[in-house]
Structure formats: structure tokens, C-alpha cells
Design a protein around this motif. Structure first.
Motif, PDB file in Angstrom:
ATOM      1  N   GLU A 261       0.719  -1.060  -0.193  1.00  0.00           N
ATOM      2  CA  GLU A 261       0.400  -0.506  -0.029  1.00  0.00           C
ATOM      3  C   GLU A 261       0.988   1.700  -0.060  1.00  0.00           C
ATOM      4  O   GLU A 261       1.138   2.111   1.169  1.00  0.00           O
ATOM      5  N   GLY A 262       2.274   1.010  -1.004  1.00  0.00           N
ATOM      6  CA  GLY A 262       2.439   2.313  -1.063  1.00  0.00           C
ATOM      7  C   GLY A 262       3.785   2.303  -0.009  1.00  0.00           C
ATOM      8  O   GLY A 262       4.637   3.454  -0.376  1.00  0.00           O
ATOM      9  N   LYS A 263       4.027   1.679   1.278  1.00  0.00           N
ATOM     10  CA  LYS A 263       5.053   1.522   2.097  1.00  0.00           C
ATOM     11  C   LYS A 263       5.628   0.304   2.344  1.00  0.00           C
ATOM     12  O   LYS A 263       5.311  -0.698   1.903  1.00  0.00           O
ATOM     13  N   ARG A 264       7.167   1.727   2.442  1.00  0.00           N
ATOM     14  CA  ARG A 264       8.224   0.020   1.953  1.00  0.00           C
ATOM     15  C   ARG A 264       8.289  -0.345   3.726  1.00  0.00           C
ATOM     16  O   ARG A 264       9.339  -0.056   4.545  1.00  0.00           O
ATOM     17  N   TYR A 265       8.547  -1.690   3.829  1.00  0.00           N
ATOM     18  CA  TYR A 265       8.667  -2.336   5.106  1.00  0.00           C
ATOM     19  C   TYR A 265       9.907  -3.323   4.773  1.00  0.00           C
ATOM     20  O   TYR A 265      10.091  -4.351   4.258  1.00  0.00           O
ATOM     21  N   HIS A 266      11.679  -2.765   5.301  1.00  0.00           N
ATOM     22  CA  HIS A 266      12.799  -3.677   5.227  1.00  0.00           C
ATOM     23  C   HIS A 266      12.801  -4.348   6.785  1.00  0.00           C
ATOM     24  O   HIS A 266      12.184  -4.773   7.357  1.00  0.00           O
ATOM     25  N   HIS A 267      13.748  -5.599   6.269  1.00  0.00           N
ATOM     26  CA  HIS A 267      14.057  -6.693   6.627  1.00  0.00           C
ATOM     27  C   HIS A 267      14.602  -6.075   8.256  1.00  0.00           C
ATOM     28  O   HIS A 267      14.899  -7.246   8.799  1.00  0.00           O
ATOM     29  N   ILE A 268      15.435  -4.904   8.579  1.00  0.00           N
ATOM     30  CA  ILE A 268      16.506  -5.040  10.077  1.00  0.00           C
ATOM     31  C   ILE A 268      14.753  -4.828  11.548  1.00  0.00           C
ATOM     32  O   ILE A 268      14.853  -2.892  11.169  1.00  0.00           O
ATOM     33  N   LEU A 269      14.455  -5.949  11.507  1.00  0.00           N
ATOM     34  CA  LEU A 269      13.531  -5.215  12.634  1.00  0.00           C
ATOM     35  C   LEU A 269      14.013  -5.256  13.601  1.00  0.00           C
ATOM     36  O   LEU A 269      14.585  -5.980  14.886  1.00  0.00           O
ATOM     37  N   ASP A 270      13.617  -3.986  14.881  1.00  0.00           N
ATOM     38  CA  ASP A 270      13.840  -3.734  16.041  1.00  0.00           C
ATOM     39  C   ASP A 270      13.026  -4.893  16.944  1.00  0.00           C
ATOM     40  O   ASP A 270      11.536  -5.220  17.424  1.00  0.00           O
ATOM     41  N   PRO A 271      13.736  -5.544  18.004  1.00  0.00           N
ATOM     42  CA  PRO A 271      13.194  -6.679  18.892  1.00  0.00           C
ATOM     43  C   PRO A 271      12.936  -5.942  19.834  1.00  0.00           C
ATOM     44  O   PRO A 271      11.336  -6.774  20.859  1.00  0.00           O
ATOM     45  N   ARG A 272      12.349  -4.422  19.835  1.00  0.00           N
ATOM     46  CA  ARG A 272      11.771  -3.791  21.445  1.00  0.00           C
ATOM     47  C   ARG A 272      10.751  -3.711  20.368  1.00  0.00           C
ATOM     48  O   ARG A 272       9.237  -3.832  21.381  1.00  0.00           O
ATOM     49  N   SER A 273      10.003  -3.088  18.997  1.00  0.00           N
ATOM     50  CA  SER A 273       8.663  -2.795  18.701  1.00  0.00           C
ATOM     51  C   SER A 273       8.506  -3.652  17.960  1.00  0.00           C
ATOM     52  O   SER A 273       6.992  -4.012  17.467  1.00  0.00           O
ATOM     53  N   GLY A 274       9.145  -4.966  17.898  1.00  0.00           N
ATOM     54  CA  GLY A 274       9.283  -5.948  16.382  1.00  0.00           C
ATOM     55  C   GLY A 274       8.603  -5.396  15.590  1.00  0.00           C
ATOM     56  O   GLY A 274       7.677  -5.900  14.812  1.00  0.00           O
ATOM     57  N   GLN A 275       8.507  -4.155  14.507  1.00  0.00           N
ATOM     58  CA  GLN A 275       8.992  -2.966  14.036  1.00  0.00           C
ATOM     59  C   GLN A 275       9.722  -3.546  13.305  1.00  0.00           C
ATOM     60  O   GLN A 275      11.135  -2.684  13.935  1.00  0.00           O
ATOM     61  N   PRO A 276      10.203  -2.676  11.464  1.00  0.00           N
ATOM     62  CA  PRO A 276      11.456  -2.314  11.227  1.00  0.00           C
ATOM     63  C   PRO A 276      11.545  -1.367  11.686  1.00  0.00           C
ATOM     64  O   PRO A 276      10.966   0.044  12.283  1.00  0.00           O
ATOM     65  N   ALA A 277      12.951  -0.945  11.907  1.00  0.00           N
ATOM     66  CA  ALA A 277      13.932  -0.188  12.619  1.00  0.00           C
ATOM     67  C   ALA A 277      13.345   1.469  11.863  1.00  0.00           C
ATOM     68  O   ALA A 277      13.649   1.291  11.085  1.00  0.00           O
ATOM     69  N   ARG A 278      13.835   2.449  12.572  1.00  0.00           N
ATOM     70  CA  ARG A 278      12.767   3.660  12.175  1.00  0.00           C
ATOM     71  C   ARG A 278      13.988   4.956  12.174  1.00  0.00           C
ATOM     72  O   ARG A 278      15.187   4.285  13.071  1.00  0.00           O
ATOM     73  N   GLY A 279      14.148   5.117  10.793  1.00  0.00           N
ATOM     74  CA  GLY A 279      15.180   6.418  11.589  1.00  0.00           C
ATOM     75  C   GLY A 279      16.784   6.205  11.150  1.00  0.00           C
ATOM     76  O   GLY A 279      17.993   7.883  10.969  1.00  0.00           O
ATOM     77  N   THR A 280      17.388   4.945  10.357  1.00  0.00           N
ATOM     78  CA  THR A 280      18.240   5.273   9.803  1.00  0.00           C
ATOM     79  C   THR A 280      18.259   4.616   8.649  1.00  0.00           C
ATOM     80  O   THR A 280      17.097   3.226   8.746  1.00  0.00           O
ATOM     81  N   HIS A 281      19.458   5.034   7.448  1.00  0.00           N
ATOM     82  CA  HIS A 281      19.357   4.628   6.456  1.00  0.00           C
ATOM     83  C   HIS A 281      20.019   3.010   5.510  1.00  0.00           C
ATOM     84  O   HIS A 281      19.632   2.544   5.572  1.00  0.00           O
ATOM     85  N   SER A 282      21.466   3.743   6.753  1.00  0.00           N
ATOM     86  CA  SER A 282      22.260   2.649   6.596  1.00  0.00           C
ATOM     87  C   SER A 282      23.662   2.655   7.819  1.00  0.00           C
ATOM     88  O   SER A 282      23.577   4.010   7.920  1.00  0.00           O
ATOM     89  N   VAL A 283      24.012   1.731   7.849  1.00  0.00           N
ATOM     90  CA  VAL A 283      25.412   2.070   9.040  1.00  0.00           C
ATOM     91  C   VAL A 283      26.326   1.248   8.110  1.00  0.00           C
ATOM     92  O   VAL A 283      26.274   0.157   7.326  1.00  0.00           O
ATOM     93  N   THR A 284      28.026   1.854   8.496  1.00  0.00           N
ATOM     94  CA  THR A 284      29.070   0.823   8.354  1.00  0.00           C
ATOM     95  C   THR A 284      30.094   0.823   8.698  1.00  0.00           C
ATOM     96  O   THR A 284      29.901   1.676   9.510  1.00  0.00           O
ATOM     97  N   VAL A 285      30.258  -0.210   9.263  1.00  0.00           N
ATOM     98  CA  VAL A 285      31.448  -0.075  10.436  1.00  0.00           C
ATOM     99  C   VAL A 285      32.998  -1.237   9.576  1.00  0.00           C
ATOM    100  O   VAL A 285      32.924  -1.717   8.646  1.00  0.00           O
TER     101      VAL A 285
END
Length: 354
Positions: A261-285
Motif C-alpha cells: 500500500e505504498g509503504k516500504r517495510y525493510h527486514h531490519i526489525l527492532d526486537p523492542r517494537s517488533g517493527q522495522p527499525a526507523r530513523g536510519t538508512h544505513s550503517v557501515t562499520v
């Protein structure tokens, strides 16, 4: 022989010497080091191995070794296909003690340690949550799960701390534990495969699995140069030159996702909320251990722009670049020295670790 040589004209002797010199140069050229490349599929992604050597046979053996190693690891550690990890999940659900499979026990031990260090942001015991969202499939698709189903898993609170290990004996105190080491297994596999190559005598190589890699040595007088994908997954945003033995891992919201429905759901899930994590696009280490780099990139993505420095410090990772939802690049001082942005750089904020 001496009498024959004495009758040779100066021109003949020059031609003979030139032919001998050409042969020496030809042999030298055959022994000149070069990059030997191989590509194949493993861990559900494109894997590329580059070996810099003059020994073609060594390069061929190295390629075969990596293929064999990664294919075995993929089968053994796959979370949703039959194999040792699947059988381990079946036995954990019973709550009874059992003998752990030797192909998965070292991973579980290390994953439990790293889960604790990440304050539970890396939580591979929540395999049921990943499956609920549809990410335990080769082609994830929606719709998103019902909130009540997510709430049920969160209330059961499966964690790595629920797994008791005594020698090779293992059991789970929580029947909701279902292991999915997707944020760790690829890094562990890359690390172990490269260790095998070093034992074989490979000194200069880079093993890249879908943009996550470990590099050793260098191709001649220059370092390996790595491109970091832009936050939208299109093109290259920055470059990093490796130094010696290093792993470089990136977690991004563009890697595995589906649209609903026009919204993207990515696979990096926040175990605290059970939802895809928000606020970040990418992390490189950048880190010395590929398995730990894999975990750190995921955990810091979930931690988000406000909390990642503390988690990075706990995980012992001092080279981090986080791109937030506004496109701002948050870099540790150590990472700032290593990243070279392509084109117009983003807004940059230097963030020391606590």
C-alpha cells in the motif's frame, strides 16, 4: 662447442643473447602477480573472490575452497530450510536438553555473547518474528503481520539468554526461541573462509558477499578500494581503502524489503517494537572481525541516530558511519579518517564514542 662458438659472427651472438633475454622476460611476465576473480552465489547473494597472486594453481584452489566452505555453511546455518539449524530449532522448542550439533554450537555461543553486548538489539532468538514478517523467504512479500501477532511474540520475549549451554548439551527455557542468525552467519562464514585461505598460503585477497567483505593484504603497491552504496541503494556514496586485515560491513534499509500500500517495510526489525527499525538508512562499520562487524552494523542500525554511540562502544567498534533518515552522515573520529565521499558530500557530524 668452444670452436663452434668462436666461429659465430658478432651478429649471430647478439641474436642469441637477445633470444635468451626475451625468454627470461617472457618467463618473468608469466610469473607476474595479478588479480584472479571468481563469482558465485552463496548465502542468498552474489559472492566475489579476488586473489592477488602469481600462482594460478593457488588461486584456483582458493576459489574452490571458498565455494565449498560457504555452500556448506549456508546449508548448515539456514534458518528456514532443513538442516542442522532447523533441527536445532525443533529441539529448542521442546525445552528438553539435547546434544548440540557441532556445526552450529560455536555460532550460538558467540551470538549469545554478542547479543548481550548489544543490549539485545541483536536478538537472533526472534526467528519467529522474522518469519511472521515474511523475511524468512527468498523473495519477501507482504502484507505486514497483524499487530496482535507481533504483540504475542513480544510478550513471550525470546532471547539468547533463554538458551542454557553446558558443554555440548543445550536447552531453552523459553519455547518461543527460534534461532535466525541472518545478521551474523554471513559475517562468520566470510571470516572462517578467509582464515582457511590464509592457511592455504593466500596473502592478498578480498572476499565480498553482497557488499559485505573481509580483505587481507593488498594488490601490489595499492590497497583494496571499497565502494559504499548510497543510502537509496543506487550508486556509490563513498570509498574506503583497506589497511591490512579488515572487515567492512553495511546494513541498509534498501537490501531486503517489500512494498505494501505504498509503504516500504525493510527486514531490519527492532526486537523492542517488533517493527522495522526507523530513523536510519544505513550503517557501515570497519572492524577486525567479520562476524562482529556483521552484528554491529545491524545493532547500530536498530539503535538509531541517538543511541548508536553507546552500543558501538559496548561492541568495541570504533569505525562507524551511520546515515540517518535526513541523509546526515554521523561518523566516529576514526571513521572520518577512512571515508572519502564521492561527489557532493552529505552533511557530516563527527560523534566521539563515550
Amino acid at each position: 662447442m668452444t670452436r663452434y662458438q668462436s666461429k659465430m659472427s658478432p651478429g649471430m651472438r647478439f641474436a642469441q643473447a637477445l633470444a635468451a633475454l626475451s625468454l627470461v622476460l617472457l618467463l618473468g611476465a608469466c610469473e607476474r602477480p595479478e588479480i584472479h576473480r571468481d563469482r558465485f552465489i552463496a548465502f542468498g547473494t552474489l559472492v566475489e573472490l579476488n586473489v592477488y597472486t602469481a600462482d594460478r594453481e593457488l588461486a584456483a584452489r582458493a576459489s574452490e575452497s571458498v565455494r565449498t566452505d560457504l555452500e556448506y555453511m549456508h546449508r548448515a546455518w539456514h534458518a528456514w530450510e532443513p538442516g542442522p539449524m532447523g533441527r536445532t530449532n525443533e529441539l529448542l522448542a521442546t525445552g528438553l536438553p539435547f546434544s548440540a550439533n557441532p556445526s552450529v554450537l560455536p555460532l550460538i555461543l558467540d551470538a549469545r555473547r554478542l547479543s548481550e553486548a548489544s543490549e539485545g538489539l541483536f536478538n537472533p532468538a526472534m526467528g519467529a518474528l522474522f518469519a511472521l514478517w515474511g523475511f524468512q523467504s527468498d523473495e519477501p512479500r507482504g502484507p505486514p503481520p497483524d499487530p496482535e501477532q507481533i504483540r504475542t511474540i513480544l510478550e513471550q520475549a525470546p532471547s539468547m539468554a533463554d538458551i542454557e549451554i553446558d558443554g555440548i548439551r543445550m536447552r531453552s527455557r523459553n519455547p518461543a526461541v527460534r534461532l535466525d542468525l541472518g545478521a551474523y552467519a554471513k559475517g562468520y562464514g566470510i571470516h572462517q573462509a578467509m582464515e582457511h585461505l590464509r592457511e592455504m598460503g593466500v596473502e592478498n585477497a578480498i572476499l565480498n558477499a553482497g557488499g559485505d567483505l573481509r580483505a587481507i593484504g593488498r594488490p601490489g603497491n595499492r590497497p583494496w578500494r571499497i565502494g559504499v552504496r548510497a543510502p537509496d541503494g543506487q550508486g556509490v556514496q563513498a570509498a574506503i581503502e583497506t589497511r591490512g586485515d579488515e572487515a567492512i560491513f553495511t546494513s541498509g534499509d534498501y537490501e531486503r524489503y517489500y512494498l505494501h500500500e505504498g509503504k516500504r517495510y525493510h527486514h531490519i526489525l527492532d526486537p523492542r517494537s517488533g517493527q522495522p527499525a526507523r530513523g536510519t538508512h544505513s550503517v557501515t562499520v570497519i572492524h577486525h572481525n567479520a562476524a562482529e562487524a556483521d552484528v554491529a552494523s545491524t545493532a547500530l542500525f536498530i539503535a538509531g541516530p541517538g543511541d548508536w554511540p553507546g552500543i558501538a562502544a559496548r561492541l568495541g567498534v570504533d569505525k562507524v558511519m551511520l546515515i540517518d533518515d535526513d541523509g546526515i552522515a554521523h561518523l566516529t573520529p576514526a571513521m572520518e579518517k577512512r571515508v572519502k565521499f564521492e561527489g557532493t558530500p552529505p552533511e557530516i557530524r563527527i560523534t566521539p564514542l563515550p
